[in-house]
Motif scaffolding. Structure first.
Motif, short mmCIF file in Angstrom:
data_model
loop_
_atom_site.label_atom_id
_atom_site.label_comp_id
_atom_site.label_asym_id
_atom_site.label_seq_id
_atom_site.Cartn_x
_atom_site.Cartn_y
_atom_site.Cartn_z
N SER A 1 24.22 11.96 17.58
CA SER A 1 23.76 11.58 16.13
C SER A 1 22.31 11.26 16.06
O SER A 1 21.60 12.00 15.34
CB SER A 1 24.28 10.35 15.79
OG SER A 1 25.59 10.64 15.48
N PHE A 2 21.83 10.57 17.32
CA PHE A 2 20.27 10.31 17.17
C PHE A 2 19.69 11.61 17.70
O PHE A 2 18.18 11.56 17.40
CB PHE A 2 20.17 9.22 18.14
CG PHE A 2 20.17 7.96 17.19
CD1 PHE A 2 19.11 7.47 16.65
CD2 PHE A 2 21.33 7.13 17.02
CE1 PHE A 2 19.12 6.52 15.62
CE2 PHE A 2 21.60 6.07 15.97
CZ PHE A 2 20.46 5.68 15.48
N ARG A 3 20.16 12.59 18.18
CA ARG A 3 19.52 13.80 18.64
C ARG A 3 19.01 14.69 17.38
O ARG A 3 18.08 14.92 17.02
CB ARG A 3 20.44 14.76 19.54
CG ARG A 3 19.91 16.21 19.80
CD ARG A 3 20.71 16.74 20.70
NE ARG A 3 20.33 18.14 20.79
CZ ARG A 3 20.91 19.20 20.30
NH1 ARG A 3 21.89 18.92 19.33
NH2 ARG A 3 20.45 20.42 20.41
N LEU A 4 19.97 14.27 16.64
CA LEU A 4 19.79 15.16 15.29
C LEU A 4 18.75 14.32 14.38
O LEU A 4 17.75 14.97 13.83
CB LEU A 4 20.96 14.88 14.39
CG LEU A 4 21.37 15.84 12.91
CD1 LEU A 4 22.81 15.98 12.59
CD2 LEU A 4 20.61 15.25 11.86
N ILE A 5 18.95 13.01 14.33
CA ILE A 5 17.82 12.19 13.78
C ILE A 5 16.27 12.40 14.25
O ILE A 5 15.58 12.88 13.23
CB ILE A 5 18.21 10.56 13.66
CG1 ILE A 5 19.45 10.46 13.14
CG2 ILE A 5 16.97 9.88 13.15
CD1 ILE A 5 19.35 10.00 11.71
N SER A 6 16.48 12.30 15.62
CA SER A 6 15.01 12.54 16.09
C SER A 6 14.73 14.13 15.98
O SER A 6 13.32 14.12 15.48
CB SER A 6 14.98 12.31 17.55
OG SER A 6 16.03 12.83 18.47
N LEU A 7 15.35 15.11 16.13
CA LEU A 7 14.97 16.52 15.93
C LEU A 7 14.67 16.65 14.64
O LEU A 7 13.53 17.40 14.26
CB LEU A 7 15.84 17.40 16.52
CG LEU A 7 15.89 17.71 18.04
CD1 LEU A 7 17.04 18.51 18.51
CD2 LEU A 7 14.60 18.02 18.40
N VAL A 8 15.29 16.34 13.53
CA VAL A 8 15.06 16.43 12.15
C VAL A 8 14.00 15.77 11.69
O VAL A 8 13.05 16.19 10.98
CB VAL A 8 16.24 16.34 11.50
CG1 VAL A 8 16.21 16.55 9.84
CG2 VAL A 8 17.33 17.47 11.78
#
Lengths: 663, 486
Positions: A425-432
Motif C-alpha cells: 500500500s505504501f509502495r503505491l502511495i510513495s511511487l504515485v
C-alpha cells in the motif's frame, strides 16, 4: 417497499438500456442515479426495520417450479445479514453511479454503461435477498453475466475480450460446483428453501454435509477469487475504473462470501469443510499479497489487495466467525471502493496512465486525491481505530484464539500478510504521490483535481472508511451482540470471541499492527528515500527469478494456458477430426471396410502349408465352440452388456488399420 | 380435432400444388442479397408464401386450442380419433401430456422456419413450401399416432423430405453427400425397429433385444455418441429452414420415442440398460462440448452444441425420477426455441448479409448491428443455461433427477455447464466484438421480419423460464403415470 429496493435499479437499467436513445445521456444518468439513491434510502429504512428492530421480512410471490416433491417459490427474504450487506452494496453502488457521471462523461456509450451498472446492482440485490438457493442463483448468474459485459465494455480491445471471457468461464466453473451442490442438497433435504435446509442440517450425515459444503465453497471460490480460481480478477481490471470499484472490490466478489455466510448452518456441521475453507483463505491472502508486492499497474495492485482481503474473509468464515467476516466484507467494500475510485481519479487526471513507475510527485498536483488514497490505505492496513482495524485485527485475534492448527496457520499467514499489505500500500502511495516525478511533462501540465461528482463520493467513502468501524463494530462483532439473530449460525463449540478478547497476550494482539508499521515505514524508505538500495537488491539472478515468479502471479496463468486451455482445444480437435472424422465417421467406416478386406485378402498367400494351418486352426476353433460349454464357464456371454463391450472392442480393433494407414 | 391438425397442412399443400409458379423465377438466381430481389419476385410467389404461412399459423392456433382444451388431470389419451376401417394397422391418433408439447413445438416452429427463408428462396419455391407443410403434418402424425407401426412409418417418413430439402435448397457443393449421409445414417439406425417390430412376446430377454433395436434408432436420431457425424454435416449444408426444423423438432422425435416406447413399453429393459445409456450420454456431452469449441463454421458449431444439450436431455429421461423426466422435456422444448434462434442468427442474419459462415472472417458485428447483438447475446446466454431461461430449468431439473440415480454421472454431466459457457461465449465474443472485420462490407441491422422472428422465439424461452408451471401442470399426470402406473 422491500420489493421496490430490487425493482428500482432494475427499472433504471431497463430504461437506460432499452430506451437510452429516447432519454438521452442526461436522462439516463438522472434516472439511474435517482433510482439508486431512492433504493438506498429504502434500504436504510429496511436496515432500521429489519436490522435494528430485529424483524425479518419474507415475501412470497407465488410458485416458480413445482415438480413432485420439488417446490420452489419466487421468494425474497430480508434478514439482518441481507440488510447489512445490502447497505454496503447500495451505498457503494449509488456513490459509484454518481462518480460515473463525471468519469464516463466523455464516453459515447454512457447509457449502456449506466444500464449495466444498474442491472448489476439489481442482480446483487436479488442475490442477497433471495429466499431459496434457486432465486439466489438468479442473482448469482446475473452479476456474472453483467460482469462479463462490463469488463468487455470497451469491446474493441482484445485484452478486454480475453479478460471477460476468462472471468465468465472461470465463474462458470464455480457455478458448476454450486449447481452440483444444489443437486446434492435437493437429494439430501428434498428442498432448496433456506428454512427447510437449515433446520434439518443438524440431523444429517456429516459426510454428506461435508460434500455439500465443499461444493458450495467451490462456487464461492470462483466468485470470490480464491485460489485456484483467482486469475480472472486481475485481468478484469480492463474494465472502466468505476466498474472495478463496484464489481471487483465492493460487491461482486463478496457474493461468494455471502453464499458462505448464508450457508453457515450447513457449514457449521462439517469440521472438514471449515478446515479446508480456513486453509484456502489463509493461503489466498498470503499468495495475493506477495503477488501484489511487485505489480506495476495501479489498478492491478489494488486488485491483488482485494484478493488478499477476500482471503481474510474466507479465513474468518473457516474459523466460524461469520459476523466478523461480514463486518470485514462491509468495511472492505467501503475502503476498497474508496481506493479504486481514488485510483480512478488519479488515472483520469493523469492522461489515463496506469503504470505507477511513470507517475510520482502527484501530491503537489492532486492533494485531495492523495488524502483519500491515504485514508483508504490506512484503513486497509488496519491502522488502529480506522474502519479496517475493527474487523481485520479481530480476525487475526480470533484465529489465534482458536488454539488449533488451522487457527495458528491462519494467524501466522494473516499476520505476515498484514505486514506485506502495508508494504505494497505504501509502495503505491510513495511511487504515485511522494517520489520524484517520473512521468512526461505533458501529463503534469494537464493534471487537475476532479470535479464535484467525483469528489462527493470520495468524501463520503472516506468518512465511511474512517468512522464506519468505530460506529458499528459493537453492533456487528461486539461480545454478546445479538444483532444477527438467526441469520448467522455459530455452533456453540466454535465460539472463540471470549478467548480472543480477554485471554490473548498483548504481543499477539499487537504483532499485526507492529508488522504493518514496519512494512509501511520500509516501503516509504525503500521507494522514496533510498531507491538505489532496492535497485541493487534486485540486481542478481535469484532476485530476478523471485521477482518474475511473484510478478507472474506464481505462474498460475501459464499453468492454466499450458495444461488446461491448449490441452482442451487439442482434445476437441482430436475428437472431432480423428475420432468422429476417421474412426467413427463415414470416411473412417468405409476405409475400415476396405482395409479389413485387404487384410483378409493377405491371408490368401498361395502357399499350401499356410492353407493347412488355416484348416487346422478352423478345425480347432470349431471343436472349441462345440465343446466350450463343457470346458469353460460361458455364463459371461449371457451378460448382455458384456457382449456389447466385446462387439465394440472388435469394431475398434478392426478400425485400427485405417488409423495406421492414414499416417 | 387432431384430424384437423393433420389435415390443414395437407390441404394447404394441395392448394399450393395447383398454383402455377411464375416464369420469372427462373431468371432470379438464389442470390445472397435478400432484400434486393424482393421487388422482382412474381406475384404468384408472394401468394404462395402467404398461403403456406397462413396454413401453418392456422395449425398453430388449432394446436393452441387443443392445449387450452386439454385436461391435465387425465392419464388417458385425449382427443382420440380412430379410423378402424383400415385393417392393416390401427390408424388411431390421440394426445397425452407427453406428446402435447411436442405437437405444440412442431406447429410453433413450422411458421418460424417458413418465415426464416421467406425472402431468399426463389427457385422451386413451391417444392419448398409443400415439403415444409408436409413435414409438419408427418411430424405431428409421429407424435400423435397410437400405433407402434404407424409411429415407425411416420418416424421414417420425414427422411425423404429432409433429403429433398437439403439437396434442392442447401448450400455448398457437398450437400448431396450430406443429405445422403443423413438419409443412410438415420435409415440404417431405424432398420432394427422395423425388424423387431413384429416381436410381441415380451419376456425380459426379448425386451432387451427389442430395447436395443429401438435404442439404436433413437440414438442415431438424438444424436448420441457415437452416431453423431450426420448432424453437423446435415446442418452445415441444409438451408436455414431445414436446420431449424432439424434442430427443433426432428431431434425431438427421438426424445419422444424414448419416452413413448422405451420407458413406457419396456421399463424392465430400460432399467437394465440405464447405466449404458447414462454412460453414452455423458460421453456425448463431454466429447461434443470439446469438439464444439474448436469448430470454425458457425452453423456447425451450433449443431455440435445441440448434441451436448441432447445428451443432458437423455440423462434426464433415463433418471427414473419425475424431476428428471419433466426437466428433460422442458430442456427439449427450450432447445427447440433457442437452437433455431441461434441458427437464424448465424445461418440467416449474418450469412444473408455477409455470405460468410467461417468465424475467422466475421468480427465486430456490435459496431454495425447493435440490436442484433443484444438479441444474439440473450440467446447465447440461454444456450448456456442462464437462470430465467427455460434451458436453465430443464438442465437443472434433469441433472437433479440423474443425481438421485447416480451422483457421479450427474457431476460429469454438469461439466456441460462450464463447457457450454465456454463455446457459446467464445463464439459470441468472436463474432460480435473486436474491430470490424476487414473481410466484410458495412452491413445493416436486422430487419423487421428477423426481429419478430427472434422475439417470437425469445418470449416463450423467457416466459416459460419464469413461469414453468404453465407447462408442468399438464406434464405431472402423464409423467407420473409413465413412472408409477403398471
Amino acid at each position: 417497499m422491500y420489493l421496490s429496493i430490487i425493482i428500482l435499479p432494475l427499472l433504471g437499467s431497463i430504461v437506460s438500456g432499452f430506451m437510452g436513445r429516447k432519454v438521452g445521456v442526461t436522462g439516463s444518468l438522472f434516472i439511474t442515479c435517482t433510482c439508486l439513491i431512492l433504493s438506498s434510502v429504502l434500504m436504510t429504512v429496511a436496515f432500521y426495520e429489519v436490522g435494528l428492530c430485529g424483524s425479518p421480512v419474507s415475501i412470497n410471490l407465488g410458485s416458480w417450479i413445482d415438480s413432485e416433491i420439488m417446490s420452489i417459490s419466487w421468494e425474497f427474504y430480508y434478514d439482518q445479514l441481507t440488510v447489512s450487506l445490502g447497505l454496503a452494496v447500495l451505498y457503494c453502488s449509488s456513490l459509484i453511479h454518481i462518480y460515473s457521471i463525471s468519469y464516463m462523461s466523455e464516453d459515447p456509450h454512457v447509457q449502456r454503461f449506466m444500464s449495466y451498472l444498474s442491472a448489476f446492482t439489481a442482480g446483487m440485490l436479488v442475490l442477497i435477498s433471495g429466499g431459496n438457493y434457486f432465486v439466489m442463483f438468479i442473482g448469482w448468474e446475473t452479476i456474472g453475466v453483467v460482469s462479463y459485459l462490463l469488463i468487455n465494455f470497451y469491446f474493441t480491445r482484445i485484452q478486454a475480450n480475453k479478460a471477460s471471457i476468462l472471468a465468465l468461464t472461470m465463474n462458470r466453473v464455480g457455478d458448476m460446483g454450486l449447481s452440483i451442490g444444489f443437486f446434492a442438497i435437493f437429494s439430501l433435504f428434498g428442498s432448496l428453501n433456506y428454512s427447510t435446509i437449515f433446520s434439518l442440517s443438524p440431523y444429517m450425515n456429516e459426510t454428506a454435509i461435508t460434500i455439500i459444503s465443499l461444493l458450495l465453497f467451490m462456487g464461492a471460490m470462483a466468485k470470490s477469487a480464491n485460489i485456484p480460481f483467482h486469475s480472472w480478477l486481475p485481468g478484469s481490471m480492463e474494465a472502466p475504473t468505476p466498474v472495478s470499484a463496484l464489481l471487483h472490490a465492493a460487491t461482486l466478489v463478496t457474493a461468494g462470501i455471502y453464499l458462505l455466510l448464508r450457508s453457515s448452518p450447513i457449514l457449521e456441521y462439517s469440521s472438514t469443510a471449515l478446515l479446508v475453507i480456513t486453509l484456502i483463505g489463509a493461503t489466498t491472502a498470503f499468495f495475493a499479497a506477495t503477488s501484489g508486492l511487485v505489480q506495476n499497474d495501479l489498478k492491478r495492485i489494488i486488485a491483488f489487495s482485494t484478493i488478499s482481503q477476500l482471503g481474510y474473509m474466507v479465513m474468518a468464515v473457516g474459523l466460524s466467525q461469520y459476523n466478523v467476516a461480514l463486518m470485514h466484507t462491509v468495511n472492505h467494500a467501503f475502503f476498497k471502493a474508496l481506493l479504486f475510485l481514488g485510483a480512478g481519479a488519479v488515472i483520469h487526471s493523469f492522461a489515463d496512465q496506469q503504470d505507477i513507475r511513470k507517475m510520482g510527485g502527484l501530491i503537489k498536483f492532486l492533494p485531495f486525491t492523495y488524502s483519500v488514497m491515504l485514508v483508504g490505505s490506512l484503513s486497509l492496513l488496519a491502522t488502529p481505530f480506522l474502519t479496517g482495524f475493527y474487523s481485520k485485527d479481530l480476525i487475526l485475534e480470533l484465529a489465534f484464539g482458536q488454539y488449533t492448527f488451522s487457527g495458528f496457520y491462519a494467524y501466522i499467514l494473516g499476520t505476515i500478510t498484514a505486514g506485506i499489505t502495508a508494504f505494497y500500500s505504501f509502495r503505491l502511495i510513495s511511487l504515485v504521490f511522494l517520489t520524484v516525478p517520473n512521468g512526461p511533462k505533458f501529463n503534469y501540465l494537464h493534471s487537475h483535481e476532479s470535479n464535484l461528482a467525483i469528489i462527493i463520493p470520495l468524501v463520503i467513502l472516506a468518512l465511511f472508511s474512517i468512522l464506519f468501524g468505530f460506529v458499528f463494530s459493537d453492533l456487528f462483532v461486539g461480545v454478546g451482540s445479538d444483532f444477527f439473530g438467526n441469520s448467522l449460525f455459530i455452533h456453540p463449540n466454535n465460539i472463540s470471541i471470549i478467548e480472543a478478547e480477554f485471554s490473548l497476550n498483548l504481543i499477539i494482539k499487537l504483532l499485526p499492527v507492529i508488522l504493518s508499521l514496519i512494512g509501511s515505514v520500509l516501503a516509504i524508505y525503500l521507494y522514496h528515500n533510498n531507491p538505489e538500495f532496492i535497485n541493487q537488491l534486485t540486481d542478481n539472478s535469484i532476485s530476478k527469478k523471485i521477482y518474475g515468479f511473484l510478478n507472474g502471479k506464481y505462474y498460475f496463468d501459464v499453468i492454466y494456458n499450458h495444461y488446461f486451455i491448449s490441452k482442451g482445444l487439442l482434445l476437441g480437435y482430436t475428437i472431432s477430426k480423428e475420432l468422429w472424422g476417421f474412426v467413427l465417421g463415414p470416411y473412417g467406416l468405409s476405409t475400415a471396410f476396405t482395409n479389413t478386406g485387404k487384410n483378409i485378402a493377405k491371408l490368401d498367400t498361395g502357399i499350401v502349408t499356410t492353407y493347412a494351418l488355416y484348416i487346422t486352426l478352423g478345425l480347432l476353433s470349431l471343436l472349441f465352440v462345440v465343446f466350450a460349454p463343457i470346458l469353460i464357464d460361458v455364463s459371461m456371454l449371457s451378460e448382455f452388456r458384456l457382449v456389447i463391450i466385446y462387439l465394440a472392442s472388435i469394431i475398434l480393433v478392426l478400425s485400427f488399420p485405417s488409423l495406421n494407414n492414414k499416417n | 380435432m387432431i384430424t384437423l391438425l393433420l389435415l390443414i397442412p395437407i390441404i394447404g399443400s394441395l392448394i399450393l400444388l395447383f398454383i402455377p409458379e411464375t416464369s420469372t423465377s427462373v431468371a432470379i438466381q438464389q442470390a445472397g442479397g435478400a432484400g434486393a430481389s424482393g421487388s422482382v419476385i412474381g406475384g404468384n410467389q408472394i401468394k404462395m408464401k402467404k398461403i403456406a404461412l397462413i396454413t401453418s399459423l392456422l395449425n398453430l392456433f388449432v394446436s393452441l386450442f387443443i392445449w387450452f382444451q386439454f385436461d391435465s388431470n387425465q392419464t388417458q389419451y385425449q382427443f382420440v380419433s380412430e379410423f378402424n376401417q383400415l385393417n392393416f394397422c390401427h390408424l388411431n391418433f390421440g394426445i397425452d401430456g407427453i406428446s402435447l408439447y411436442f405437437v405444440l413445438l412442431t406447429t410453433f416452429v413450422t411458421p418460424v422456419a417458413l418465415l426464416s427463408n421467406y425472402t431468399n428462396i426463389t427457385n422451386n419455391l413451391k417444392t419448398f413450401l409443400i415439403s415444409f407443410l408436409l413435414l409438419e403434418s408427418l411430424q405431428i402424425c409421429a407424435f400423435v399416432s397410437l400405433d407402434l407401426l404407424l409411429f415407425y412409418i411416420f418416424f421414417e417418413s420425414v427422411l425423404p423430405i429432409l433429403f429433398i430439402i437439403i439437396v434442392l435448397f442447401g448450400h455448398g457443393n457437398d450437400r448431396f453427400r450430406s443429405a445422403l449421409l443423413l438419409f443412410l445414417y438415420t435409415l440404417a439406425g431405424s432398420l432394427p425397429i422395423f425388424q423387431l417390430i413384429s416381436l410381441y412376446e415380451i419376456s425380459l430377454e426379448s425386451q432387451k433385444i427389442l430395447w436395443l433395436g429401438f435404442f439404436i434408432a433413437f440414438a442415431v436420431k438424438t444424436p448420441l455418441y457415437p452416431f453423431i457425424i450426420w448432424l453437423p454435416k446435415a446442418h452445415a449444408d441444409s438451408p436455414l429452414a431445414g436446420s431449424i426444423i432439424l434442430a427443433a423438432t426432428i431431434l425431438k422425435l427421438a426424445t419422444y420415442g424414448y419416452l413413448r416406447v422405451l420407458i413406457n413399453f419396456l421399463p424392465d429393459a430400460t432399467n437394465y440398460f440405464n447405466p449404458l445409456v447414462q454412460t453414452i450420454a455423458v460421453i456425448a456431452i463431454i466429447y461434443a462440448s470439446f469438439s464444439t469449441i474448436i469448430q470454425q463454421d458457425t452453423k456447425r458449431l451450433i449443431a455440435y452444441s445441440s448434441i451436448s444439450h441432447m445428451g443432458v436431455v437423455v440423462l434426464g429421461l433415463f433418471s427414473n425420477t419425475i424431476q428428471g423426466i419433466e426437466g428433460a422435456i422442458l430442456l427439449a422444448l427450450a432447445h427447440g426455441f433457442v437452437s433455431p434462434a441461434l441458427f437464424i442468427c448465424v445461418g440467416g442474419i449474418i450469412y444473408d448479409r455477409t455470405g460468410k459462415r467461417i468465424i475467422n472472417y466475421i468480427r465486430g458485428l456490435a459496431t454495425y448491428m447493435p440490436v442484433f447483438t443484444i438479441i444474439f447475446f440473450i440467446f447465447t446466454l440461454c444456450n448456456t443455461g442462464i437462470p430465467l431461461s427455460l434451458n436453465f430449468l430443464g438442465e437443472q431439473l434433469s441433472l437433479i433427477g440423474i443425481w438421485q440415480q447416480n451422483p457421479i454421472i450427474a457431476s460429469l454431466g454438469a461439466t456441460g455447464i462450464v463447457l457450454s459457457a465456454c463455446y457459446s461465449i467464445f463464439l459470441y465474443n468472436r463474432l460480435s466484438y473486436g474491430d470490424y472485420s476487414p473481410h466484410m462490407q458495412p452491413v445493416k441491422d436486422i430487419t423487421r421480419r428477423e426481429y419478430y422472428l427472434l422475439i417470437s422465439l425469445l418470449i416463450p424461452t423467457i416466459a416459460f423460464g419464469i413461469l414453468p408451471n404453465v407447462l408442468l401442470t399438464s406434464l405431472h399426470t402423464s409423467v407420473s403415470a409413465l413412472l408409477y402406473a403398471c
